[in-house]
Design an enzyme around this catalytic site. Structure first.
Site, short mmCIF file in Angstrom:
data_model
loop_
_atom_site.label_atom_id
_atom_site.label_comp_id
_atom_site.label_asym_id
_atom_site.label_seq_id
_atom_site.Cartn_x
_atom_site.Cartn_y
_atom_site.Cartn_z
N TYR A 1 0.83 -1.22 0.00
CA TYR A 1 0.00 0.00 0.00
C TYR A 1 0.87 1.27 0.00
O TYR A 1 0.79 2.09 -0.93
CB TYR A 1 -0.92 -0.06 1.23
CG TYR A 1 -1.66 1.20 1.57
CD1 TYR A 1 -2.32 1.95 0.60
CD2 TYR A 1 -1.71 1.65 2.89
CE1 TYR A 1 -3.02 3.10 0.93
CE2 TYR A 1 -2.40 2.78 3.24
CZ TYR A 1 -3.05 3.51 2.27
OH TYR A 1 -3.73 4.66 2.60
N SER B 1 2.64 -5.90 9.83
CA SER B 1 2.23 -4.65 10.47
C SER B 1 0.89 -4.69 11.20
O SER B 1 0.26 -3.66 11.39
CB SER B 1 2.21 -3.53 9.44
OG SER B 1 1.26 -3.82 8.45
N THR C 1 6.76 3.47 12.91
CA THR C 1 5.34 3.57 13.27
C THR C 1 5.14 4.28 14.61
O THR C 1 6.03 4.23 15.48
CB THR C 1 4.75 2.15 13.39
OG1 THR C 1 3.46 2.24 14.01
CG2 THR C 1 5.60 1.24 14.27
N TYR D 1 4.71 -5.86 17.48
CA TYR D 1 4.88 -5.05 16.27
C TYR D 1 5.67 -3.78 16.57
O TYR D 1 6.71 -3.50 15.97
CB TYR D 1 3.51 -4.72 15.66
CG TYR D 1 3.58 -3.67 14.57
CD1 TYR D 1 4.39 -3.88 13.45
CD2 TYR D 1 2.87 -2.48 14.67
CE1 TYR D 1 4.48 -2.90 12.46
CE2 TYR D 1 2.95 -1.51 13.68
CZ TYR D 1 3.76 -1.73 12.59
OH TYR D 1 3.85 -0.76 11.62
N ARG E 1 -10.58 -3.48 21.07
CA ARG E 1 -9.54 -4.34 20.53
C ARG E 1 -8.34 -4.31 21.48
O ARG E 1 -8.01 -3.26 22.01
CB ARG E 1 -9.10 -3.76 19.18
CG ARG E 1 -9.26 -4.67 18.03
CD ARG E 1 -9.00 -4.07 16.69
NE ARG E 1 -8.10 -2.94 16.57
CZ ARG E 1 -7.81 -2.35 15.44
NH1 ARG E 1 -8.35 -2.79 14.32
NH2 ARG E 1 -7.00 -1.33 15.38
N GLY F 1 -4.85 -3.84 22.95
CA GLY F 1 -3.67 -3.04 22.59
C GLY F 1 -3.97 -1.72 21.92
O GLY F 1 -3.05 -1.06 21.44
N1 UDP Z 1 -11.53 0.48 14.32
C1 UDP Z 1 -12.88 0.20 14.41
N2 UDP Z 1 -13.43 -0.64 13.47
C2 UDP Z 1 -12.70 -1.19 12.45
C3 UDP Z 1 -11.33 -0.88 12.37
C4 UDP Z 1 -10.77 -0.04 13.31
O1 UDP Z 1 -13.56 0.66 15.32
O2 UDP Z 1 -13.27 -1.94 11.64
C5 UDP Z 1 -10.93 1.41 15.27
C6 UDP Z 1 -9.73 0.85 16.03
O3 UDP Z 1 -10.14 0.18 17.20
C7 UDP Z 1 -8.94 2.11 16.32
C8 UDP Z 1 -9.22 3.01 15.11
O4 UDP Z 1 -10.43 2.51 14.54
O5 UDP Z 1 -9.46 2.75 17.46
C9 UDP Z 1 -8.12 2.97 14.06
O6 UDP Z 1 -7.83 1.61 13.79
P1 UDP Z 1 -6.96 1.16 12.54
O7 UDP Z 1 -6.91 -0.34 12.54
O8 UDP Z 1 -7.47 1.83 11.31
O9 UDP Z 1 -5.52 1.76 12.82
P2 UDP Z 1 -4.52 1.59 14.09
O10 UDP Z 1 -4.76 2.83 14.93
O11 UDP Z 1 -4.84 0.31 14.80
O12 UDP Z 1 -3.18 1.59 13.46
#
Ligand code: UDP
Length: 326
Positions: A11, A77, A117, A141, A283, A285
């Site tokens: 990406y 990642s 990151t 990660y 989620r 972490g």
């Molecule tokens: N998130 C969500 N639904 C999804 C994907 C992500 O609520 O289908 C939330 C996730 O818990 C976080 C935010 O959106 O609070 C950003 O998540 P993403 O996976 O896009 O990026 P990260 O911050 O984990 O790198």
């Protein structure tokens, strides 16, 4: 510049290859296609190879080089996966990068832009995260990327490898021409998941992970930065390394936080339809808030993100998802 882009079928790497080509830089992509897409390599010579093979890396650097710059995006990642499979993360992200660094030393290449990151920081200690923030990652990660950042300091000191580590906050959006975009299997990121659920027209496809965080609306706040703005930062970092000697690190974000609910609202305006969601448990972490202070990248690299409005960022992703080409 002649640039070797490891992970250029992915990406972020593919958007950087297009940005390089638009500036008349030449690029060679190395990718094992484990998560990348051959169709995304459109502006570069392509070599299918794995960074876990040290001899192959040396051969590529010798036969295709010399390169003015190496950009390294090959990495696992996903935070959750890293907790389940730390071996995969340390092998790919740490051992793989060591292979690359040793191949660089062996072939007299000394300039690297490394994909790092915001996960190197762990739990935020203040509202805006600058480069002084302590690095205490809370998952393998982030730990794997922090380990490489530390290795880069030592390799600069001992072997003269010059590097810039760029710590992305939430990379998102797509090529506004719709030629390339974000495609992960499975998709875990918020904006693609919102847009995919809009396309599917499902009534409860989108999951919001937690609405009880200590934020104004209870959902997590993130700093969404357009992939083309990340691309411009990489090119500036590469130019910076032509003039400056050291192992540097910069945080890359817009400095504005948006909650999950705010992103959903903005996406509704872009797609012009309602987006249904269900509230799910948080989620593992996920810190409640992650927002960058990118003053240093602006001052030192002269970086200026072009996409500062969340709706216009989402609109570029929408262009891609409506007509995904691979
Ligand atoms: N998130 C969500 N639904 C999804 C994907 C992500 O609520 O289908 C939330 C996730 O818990 C976080 C935010 O959106 O609070 C950003 O998540 P993403 O996976 O896009 O990026 P990260 O911050 O984990 O790198």
């Amino acid at each position: 510049m002649k640039v070797l882009v490891l992970g250029g079928a992915g990406y972020i790497g593919s958007h950087i290859c297009k940005a390089l080509a638009l500036l008349n830089h030449q690029s060679v992509v190395v990718d094992n296609l484990s998560t990348g897409h051959r169709e995304a390599v459109r502006w570069s010579r392509f070599i299918e190879a794995d960074i876990l093979e040290p001899d192959t890396l040396i051969k590529i650097l010798q036969e295709e080089g010399p390169f003015d710059l190496i950009m390294h995006f090959c990495a696992k990642s996903l935070v959750g996966e890293s907790v389940e499979k730390p071996a995969l993360y340390y092998r790919n992200n740490v051992a793989g990068t060591l292979n690359l660094l040793d191949a660089m030393v062996a072939t007299q290449h000394n300039k690297l832009v490394f994909s790092s990151t915001a996960a190197v920081f762990g739990m935020p200690e203040k509202e805006l995260i600058d480069e002084q923030h302590s690095r205490l990652p809370i998952n393998p990660y982030g730990q794997s990327k922090k380990m490489v950042e530390d290795v880069l300091g030592d390799y600069h000191h001992a072997y003269g490898i010059k590097s810039v580590a760029l710590r992305y906050f939430n990379a998102c959006g797509a090529d506004p021409d719709g030629e390339i975009g974000e495609r992960h299997e499975p998709e875990t990121h918020l904006i693609p998941n919102i847009l995919k659920s809009a396309i599917a027209g499902k009534t409860s496809g989108l999951k919001v992970f937690g609405d009880n965080y200590p934020t104004p609306d209870g959902t997590c706040i993130r700093d969404y930065i357009h992939v083309n703005d990340l691309a411009s930062a990489h090119i500036l970092a590469g130019e910076y390394l032509q003039q400056n000697d050291g192992a540097f690190a910069f945080n890359l974000g817009n400095g504005n936080g948006f909650s999950v609910f705010q992103v959903i609202e903005a996406a509704k305006n872009v797609v012009q339809q309602d987006i249904a969601y269900s509230i799910e448990p948080p989620r593992a972490g996920d810190p409640s808030t992650l927002v960058a202070d990118s003053t240093r990248a602006r001052q030192v690299l002269g970086w200026q993100p072009a996409y500062t409005d969340i709706e216009s960022i989402i609109a570029t992703a929408w262009t891609w998802h409506q007509n995904e080409k691979f």
